[in-house]
Design a protein around this motif. Structure first.
Motif, PDB file in Angstrom:
ATOM      1  N   LEU A 118      36.081 -12.553  86.099  1.00 23.68           N
ATOM      2  CA  LEU A 118      36.920 -13.058  85.011  1.00 23.68           C
ATOM      3  C   LEU A 118      38.347 -12.506  85.096  1.00 23.68           C
ATOM      4  CD1 LEU A 118      34.407 -12.828  82.029  1.00 23.68           C
ATOM      5  CD2 LEU A 118      35.252 -14.915  83.134  1.00 23.68           C
ATOM      6  N   GLY A 119      38.582 -11.612  86.038  1.00 23.80           N
ATOM      7  CA  GLY A 119      39.906 -11.036  86.199  1.00 23.80           C
ATOM      8  C   GLY A 119      40.221  -9.937  85.205  1.00 23.80           C
ATOM      9  N   LEU A 120      39.201  -9.278  84.669  1.00 24.50           N
ATOM     10  CA  LEU A 120      39.415  -8.201  83.706  1.00 24.50           C
ATOM     11  C   LEU A 120      39.645  -6.887  84.436  1.00 24.50           C
ATOM     12  CD1 LEU A 120      36.577  -8.921  81.104  1.00 24.50           C
ATOM     13  CD2 LEU A 120      38.914  -9.787  81.127  1.00 24.50           C
ATOM     14  N   SER A 121      40.664  -6.174  84.038  1.00 31.71           N
ATOM     15  CA  SER A 121      40.931  -4.848  84.602  1.00 31.71           C
ATOM     16  C   SER A 121      39.932  -3.848  84.027  1.00 31.71           C
ATOM     17  CB  SER A 121      42.349  -4.411  84.242  1.00 31.71           C
ATOM     18  OG  SER A 121      42.443  -4.199  82.832  1.00 31.71           O
ATOM     19  N   ALA A 122      39.941  -2.651  84.582  1.00 32.97           N
ATOM     20  CA  ALA A 122      39.071  -1.589  84.068  1.00 32.97           C
ATOM     21  C   ALA A 122      39.410  -1.288  82.610  1.00 32.97           C
ATOM     22  CB  ALA A 122      39.202  -0.334  84.923  1.00 32.97           C
ATOM     23  N   ARG A 123      40.685  -1.307  82.297  1.00 36.30           N
ATOM     24  CA  ARG A 123      41.112  -1.050  80.916  1.00 36.30           C
ATOM     25  C   ARG A 123      40.582  -2.132  79.971  1.00 36.30           C
ATOM     26  NH1 ARG A 123      47.089   0.505  80.009  1.00 36.30           N
ATOM     27  NH2 ARG A 123      46.142   2.472  80.525  1.00 36.30           N
ATOM     28  N   MET A 124      40.664  -3.395  80.420  1.00 34.36           N
ATOM     29  CA  MET A 124      40.162  -4.493  79.586  1.00 34.36           C
ATOM     30  C   MET A 124      38.658  -4.395  79.397  1.00 34.36           C
ATOM     31  SD  MET A 124      42.213  -7.742  81.073  1.00 34.36           S
ATOM     32  CE  MET A 124      43.966  -7.796  81.185  1.00 34.36           C
ATOM     33  N   LEU A 125      37.928  -4.126  80.487  1.00 33.02           N
ATOM     34  CA  LEU A 125      36.473  -3.994  80.379  1.00 33.02           C
ATOM     35  C   LEU A 125      36.104  -2.833  79.463  1.00 33.02           C
ATOM     36  CD1 LEU A 125      33.633  -4.883  81.111  1.00 33.02           C
ATOM     37  CD2 LEU A 125      33.808  -3.482  83.196  1.00 33.02           C
TER      38      LEU A 125
ATOM     39  N   GLY B 268      33.843  -0.912  74.610  1.00 34.42           N
ATOM     40  CA  GLY B 268      34.006   0.253  73.746  1.00 34.42           C
ATOM     41  C   GLY B 268      33.761   1.557  74.494  1.00 34.42           C
ATOM     42  N   LEU B 269      34.158   1.593  75.747  1.00 34.83           N
ATOM     43  CA  LEU B 269      33.987   2.780  76.587  1.00 34.83           C
ATOM     44  C   LEU B 269      35.350   3.259  77.066  1.00 34.83           C
ATOM     45  CD1 LEU B 269      31.074   1.512  78.875  1.00 34.83           C
ATOM     46  CD2 LEU B 269      30.894   3.187  77.023  1.00 34.83           C
ATOM     47  N   SER B 270      35.362   4.426  77.685  1.00 34.97           N
ATOM     48  CA  SER B 270      36.591   4.919  78.296  1.00 34.97           C
ATOM     49  C   SER B 270      36.763   4.272  79.664  1.00 34.97           C
ATOM     50  CB  SER B 270      36.523   6.441  78.457  1.00 34.97           C
ATOM     51  OG  SER B 270      35.534   6.781  79.419  1.00 34.97           O
ATOM     52  N   GLU B 271      37.996   4.275  80.150  1.00 37.24           N
ATOM     53  CA  GLU B 271      38.243   3.759  81.498  1.00 37.24           C
ATOM     54  C   GLU B 271      37.501   4.585  82.536  1.00 37.24           C
ATOM     55  OE1 GLU B 271      42.229   2.376  82.680  1.00 37.24           O
ATOM     56  OE2 GLU B 271      42.796   2.881  80.615  1.00 37.24           O
ATOM     57  N   ALA B 272      37.329   5.866  82.275  1.00 40.27           N
ATOM     58  CA  ALA B 272      36.594   6.728  83.208  1.00 40.27           C
ATOM     59  C   ALA B 272      35.126   6.287  83.301  1.00 40.27           C
ATOM     60  CB  ALA B 272      36.680   8.185  82.767  1.00 40.27           C
ATOM     61  N   SER B 273      34.546   5.908  82.168  1.00 41.18           N
ATOM     62  CA  SER B 273      33.159   5.425  82.186  1.00 41.18           C
ATOM     63  C   SER B 273      33.044   4.127  82.974  1.00 41.18           C
ATOM     64  CB  SER B 273      32.637   5.216  80.762  1.00 41.18           C
ATOM     65  OG  SER B 273      32.519   6.450  80.101  1.00 41.18           O
ATOM     66  N   VAL B 274      34.020   3.250  82.807  1.00 46.59           N
ATOM     67  CA  VAL B 274      34.022   1.993  83.559  1.00 46.59           C
ATOM     68  C   VAL B 274      34.161   2.277  85.049  1.00 46.59           C
ATOM     69  CG1 VAL B 274      35.318  -0.139  83.990  1.00 46.59           C
ATOM     70  CG2 VAL B 274      34.800   0.564  81.641  1.00 46.59           C
ATOM     71  N   SER B 275      34.997   3.227  85.401  1.00 49.19           N
ATOM     72  CA  SER B 275      35.151   3.606  86.806  1.00 49.19           C
ATOM     73  C   SER B 275      33.821   4.113  87.362  1.00 49.19           C
ATOM     74  CB  SER B 275      36.234   4.678  86.937  1.00 49.19           C
ATOM     75  OG  SER B 275      36.380   5.082  88.275  1.00 49.19           O
ATOM     76  N   ARG B 276      33.115   4.922  86.596  1.00 44.94           N
ATOM     77  CA  ARG B 276      31.795   5.408  87.025  1.00 44.94           C
ATOM     78  C   ARG B 276      30.799   4.261  87.118  1.00 44.94           C
ATOM     79  NH1 ARG B 276      32.844   9.245  83.096  1.00 44.94           N
ATOM     80  NH2 ARG B 276      30.983   8.697  81.928  1.00 44.94           N
ATOM     81  N   MET B 277      30.900   3.287  86.210  1.00 47.98           N
ATOM     82  CA  MET B 277      30.034   2.102  86.287  1.00 47.98           C
ATOM     83  C   MET B 277      30.264   1.379  87.599  1.00 47.98           C
ATOM     84  SD  MET B 277      30.371   0.534  82.414  1.00 47.98           S
ATOM     85  CE  MET B 277      29.865  -1.097  82.918  1.00 47.98           C
ATOM     86  N   ARG B 278      31.516   1.198  87.965  1.00 46.82           N
ATOM     87  CA  ARG B 278      31.862   0.479  89.199  1.00 46.82           C
ATOM     88  C   ARG B 278      31.355   1.203  90.435  1.00 46.82           C
ATOM     89  NH1 ARG B 278      37.902  -1.935  87.873  1.00 46.82           N
ATOM     90  NH2 ARG B 278      37.107  -3.765  86.782  1.00 46.82           N
TER      91      ARG B 278
END
Length: 128
Positions: free
Chosen positions: A30-37, A42-52
């Protein structure tokens, strides 16, 4: 989690890994950045980075898990409408939509906006 670890994990852990990976892939398509996701879930960007990286999985029953399920549903609806064309999907997400009262990419950062966009797409999908 690696594929072998997922297969050896309990059913809830497998489900968490699958939903986490599906949400990450949906966001990418969908073209969502880590910040958007992060804002959607409702998570931190660091959590999204760990998800990735596969180092963090959403926990079943948590709000981020439920929001991830909705995001995956949104992606599937939009994917069906656009015939799998990611460029069209990303353009639609970034374009102002009067029926939704804004750009879908901005609307989905709130729970009400996410459900509104999902309902809109589900209604449009029914016409396809």
């Amino acid at each position: 989690m690696f594929a072998r670890e997922v297969m050896q994990a309990s059913a809830p852990a497998r489900e968490a890994a699958v939903i986490t990976k599906a949400a990450v892939r949906a966001a990418e398509r969908l073209g969502l950045s880590a910040r958007m996701l992060a804002g959607v879930l409702g998570l931190s960007e660091a959590s999204v980075s760990r998800m990735r990286r596969g180092d963090f999985a959403l926990e079943r029953g948590s709000k981020p898990f439920e929001l991830a399920v909705l995001l995956v549903r949104l992606f599937r609806s939009l994917d069906a409408i656009t015939g799998g064309d990611e460029t069209v999907a990303q353009t639609w997400m970034a374009t102002d939509n009067r029926a939704l009262g804004g750009r879908p990419v901005e609307r989905i950062t709130s729970i009400s906006g996410l459900t509104d966009v999902l309902a809109y797409l589900d209604a449009r999908r029914a016409l396809v």
